[in-house]
Design a protein around this motif. Structure first.
Motif, PDB file in Angstrom:
ATOM      1  N   GLY A 123       0.663  -0.956  -0.131  1.00  0.00           N
ATOM      2  CA  GLY A 123       0.305  -0.136   0.005  1.00  0.00           C
ATOM      3  C   GLY A 123       1.151   1.260   0.180  1.00  0.00           C
ATOM      4  N   THR A 124       0.304   2.457   0.879  1.00  0.00           N
ATOM      5  CA  THR A 124       1.646   2.985   0.385  1.00  0.00           C
ATOM      6  C   THR A 124       1.763   3.492   1.475  1.00  0.00           C
ATOM      7  OG1 THR A 124      -0.139   5.108   1.009  1.00  0.00           O
ATOM      8  CG2 THR A 124      -0.688   4.635  -0.466  1.00  0.00           C
ATOM      9  N   ILE A 125       2.975   4.256   1.667  1.00  0.00           N
ATOM     10  CA  ILE A 125       3.720   4.825   2.903  1.00  0.00           C
ATOM     11  C   ILE A 125       2.788   5.668   4.278  1.00  0.00           C
ATOM     12  CG2 ILE A 125       4.936   6.100   4.301  1.00  0.00           C
ATOM     13  CD1 ILE A 125       7.137   5.801   1.146  1.00  0.00           C
ATOM     14  N   GLY A 126       1.525   6.594   4.132  1.00  0.00           N
ATOM     15  CA  GLY A 126       0.937   7.109   5.078  1.00  0.00           C
ATOM     16  C   GLY A 126       0.160   5.458   4.719  1.00  0.00           C
ATOM     17  N   GLU A 127      -0.379   4.861   4.457  1.00  0.00           N
ATOM     18  CA  GLU A 127      -1.543   3.982   5.585  1.00  0.00           C
ATOM     19  C   GLU A 127      -0.655   2.626   6.006  1.00  0.00           C
ATOM     20  OE1 GLU A 127      -4.451   3.613   0.788  1.00  0.00           O
ATOM     21  OE2 GLU A 127      -2.549   2.091   0.968  1.00  0.00           O
ATOM     22  N   ASN A 128       0.911   2.171   5.559  1.00  0.00           N
ATOM     23  CA  ASN A 128       1.547   1.413   6.508  1.00  0.00           C
ATOM     24  C   ASN A 128       2.204   2.438   7.497  1.00  0.00           C
ATOM     25  OD1 ASN A 128       2.771  -1.100   5.115  1.00  0.00           O
ATOM     26  ND2 ASN A 128       2.469   0.398   3.392  1.00  0.00           N
ATOM     27  N   ILE A 129       1.812   3.355   7.848  1.00  0.00           N
ATOM     28  CA  ILE A 129       2.216   3.539   9.295  1.00  0.00           C
ATOM     29  C   ILE A 129       0.919   4.150  10.077  1.00  0.00           C
ATOM     30  CG2 ILE A 129       2.602   6.348  10.188  1.00  0.00           C
ATOM     31  CD1 ILE A 129       5.014   6.984   7.775  1.00  0.00           C
ATOM     32  N   ALA A 160      -7.401   7.325  11.414  1.00  0.00           N
ATOM     33  CA  ALA A 160      -5.808   8.360  11.756  1.00  0.00           C
ATOM     34  C   ALA A 160      -6.234   9.347  10.743  1.00  0.00           C
ATOM     35  CB  ALA A 160      -5.095   7.083  11.115  1.00  0.00           C
ATOM     36  N   THR A 161      -6.184  10.746  11.339  1.00  0.00           N
ATOM     37  CA  THR A 161      -5.601  12.326  10.869  1.00  0.00           C
ATOM     38  C   THR A 161      -4.736  11.557   9.610  1.00  0.00           C
ATOM     39  OG1 THR A 161      -5.035  13.229  12.466  1.00  0.00           O
ATOM     40  CG2 THR A 161      -7.316  13.164  12.158  1.00  0.00           C
ATOM     41  N   ALA A 162      -4.607  13.164   8.640  1.00  0.00           N
ATOM     42  CA  ALA A 162      -3.640  13.197   8.115  1.00  0.00           C
ATOM     43  C   ALA A 162      -2.510  13.732   9.389  1.00  0.00           C
ATOM     44  CB  ALA A 162      -3.580  13.673   6.737  1.00  0.00           C
ATOM     45  N   GLU A 163      -2.980  14.468   9.837  1.00  0.00           N
ATOM     46  CA  GLU A 163      -2.077  15.370  10.934  1.00  0.00           C
ATOM     47  C   GLU A 163      -1.399  14.107  11.892  1.00  0.00           C
ATOM     48  OE1 GLU A 163      -2.003  18.712  14.649  1.00  0.00           O
ATOM     49  OE2 GLU A 163      -4.216  18.212  12.814  1.00  0.00           O
ATOM     50  N   ALA A 164      -2.185  13.307  12.166  1.00  0.00           N
ATOM     51  CA  ALA A 164      -1.502  12.522  13.509  1.00  0.00           C
ATOM     52  C   ALA A 164      -0.628  11.862  12.432  1.00  0.00           C
ATOM     53  CB  ALA A 164      -2.704  11.641  14.220  1.00  0.00           C
ATOM     54  N   ARG A 171       1.526  11.996   9.948  1.00  0.00           N
ATOM     55  CA  ARG A 171       2.217  12.919   8.969  1.00  0.00           C
ATOM     56  C   ARG A 171       3.599  13.108  11.396  1.00  0.00           C
ATOM     57  NH1 ARG A 171       4.648  16.412   5.739  1.00  0.00           N
ATOM     58  NH2 ARG A 171       5.715  17.821   6.925  1.00  0.00           N
ATOM     59  N   GLU A 172       2.948  13.265  12.142  1.00  0.00           N
ATOM     60  CA  GLU A 172       3.461  13.562  13.075  1.00  0.00           C
ATOM     61  C   GLU A 172       4.212  12.060  13.517  1.00  0.00           C
ATOM     62  OE1 GLU A 172       0.364  15.250  15.633  1.00  0.00           O
ATOM     63  OE2 GLU A 172       0.597  16.570  15.688  1.00  0.00           O
ATOM     64  N   ALA A 173       3.378  11.558  13.331  1.00  0.00           N
ATOM     65  CA  ALA A 173       4.215  10.122  13.411  1.00  0.00           C
ATOM     66  C   ALA A 173       5.807  10.233  12.770  1.00  0.00           C
ATOM     67  CB  ALA A 173       2.976   9.377  13.529  1.00  0.00           C
ATOM     68  N   ALA A 174       5.611  10.195  11.669  1.00  0.00           N
ATOM     69  CA  ALA A 174       6.591  10.274  10.547  1.00  0.00           C
ATOM     70  C   ALA A 174       7.872  10.879  11.754  1.00  0.00           C
ATOM     71  CB  ALA A 174       6.012   9.981   9.312  1.00  0.00           C
ATOM     72  N   ALA A 175       7.171  12.188  11.621  1.00  0.00           N
ATOM     73  CA  ALA A 175       8.374  13.431  12.529  1.00  0.00           C
ATOM     74  C   ALA A 175       9.048  12.414  13.388  1.00  0.00           C
ATOM     75  CB  ALA A 175       7.729  14.414  12.631  1.00  0.00           C
ATOM     76  N   ALA A 176       8.720  11.586  14.143  1.00  0.00           N
ATOM     77  CA  ALA A 176       8.687  11.486  15.442  1.00  0.00           C
ATOM     78  C   ALA A 176       9.601   9.878  14.914  1.00  0.00           C
ATOM     79  CB  ALA A 176       7.284  10.604  16.420  1.00  0.00           C
ATOM     80  N   GLY A 200       7.251   4.521  13.101  1.00  0.00           N
ATOM     81  CA  GLY A 200       6.127   5.578  12.975  1.00  0.00           C
ATOM     82  C   GLY A 200       5.035   4.782  13.327  1.00  0.00           C
ATOM     83  N   ARG A 201       4.791   3.915  12.627  1.00  0.00           N
ATOM     84  CA  ARG A 201       3.468   2.880  13.072  1.00  0.00           C
ATOM     85  C   ARG A 201       3.645   2.440  14.144  1.00  0.00           C
ATOM     86  NH1 ARG A 201       3.013  -1.927   8.919  1.00  0.00           N
ATOM     87  NH2 ARG A 201       4.814  -2.841  10.274  1.00  0.00           N
ATOM     88  N   ALA A 202       4.677   1.253  14.950  1.00  0.00           N
ATOM     89  CA  ALA A 202       4.551   2.160  16.670  1.00  0.00           C
ATOM     90  C   ALA A 202       3.962   3.104  17.419  1.00  0.00           C
ATOM     91  CB  ALA A 202       5.795   1.391  16.393  1.00  0.00           C
TER      92      ALA A 202
END
Length: 206
Positions: free
Chosen positions: A58-64, A71-75, A77-82, A118-120
């Motif tokens: 799937g997409t990177i976002g879907e995997n996260i 899950a919102t787009a903002e959440a 992005r925040e997880a990816a940033a963390a 990021g997913r965790a």
């Protein structure tokens, strides 16, 4: 957490992740037995990145976002940033919407680990458990992963890491545990264990 092959590191992770039940005793966090928690409550306490990272097609976002309802787009992005994953995600052609796997871009071992972290982190857990995060990666990627682990810890999330690269792991650890035949044989700060002659002789190559 370090130890020789067969010392019980994988079993420890399996017990903490509730993939296995202990034969005796309990698994407590702040006096709460993890086995008594509902799944959502458990995930809010412990985020898990297994040794072999599985990402679906799937997409990177879907995997996260996987595993978190609504899950919102903002959440995401925040997880990816963390997880310190923003840089490479934004460098892919479609960013978070980039397809990965057989139908899209191929991620390196280090990038796969970043997506998994990021997913965790999506559930904002109190503890992040990493089971041998540097297994199978190059020395350069290993150094990058350790740097990112330090950065995640600096956000206030406690990290429990089982690691085969003992010297590097103890070098960044606040506290280290050395397993021997299923038992915790040594506990001290990472620096103290690195300087301990018995630990050095038995586990760190002298």
């Amino acid at each position: 957490v370090i130890g020789a092959s067969g010392a019980g590191k994988t079993t420890l992770c399996s017990l903490l992740a509730r993939f296995q039940d202990p034969d005796a005793g309990s698994i407590l966090l702040d006096g709460i037995d993890l086995r008594d928690l509902e799944l959502d409550s458990f995930r809010s306490l412990l985020g898990i990145v297994e040794q072999e990272v599985f990402l679906f097609d799937g997409t990177i976002g879907e995997n996260i976002a996987f595993g978190r309802r609504e899950a919102t787009a903002e959440a995401i992005r925040e997880a990816a940033a963390a997880a310190n994953a923003l840089e490479f995600i934004e460098a892919t052609p479609a960013g978070f919407d980039s397809l990965i796997g057989e139908r899209g871009v191929r991620l390196s071992g280090g990038q796969r680990q970043q997506v998994a972290v990021g997913r965790a982190l999506m559930t904002q857990p109190r503890i992040l458990m990493l089971d041998e995060p540097t297994a199978g990666v190059s020395p350069i990627v290993m150094d990058e992963l350790f740097d990112r682990i330090i950065q995640v810890a600096q956000t206030g999330i406690a990290i429990l890491m089982v690691e085969q690269n003992a010297k590097q792991a103890l070098n960044i650890a606040d506290k280290g545990f050395v397993l021997v035949q299923g038992r915790n044989a040594y506990t001290d700060t990472g620096a103290a264990l690195l300087a301990d002659p018995e630990v050095r002789r038995a586990f760190l190559g002298g």
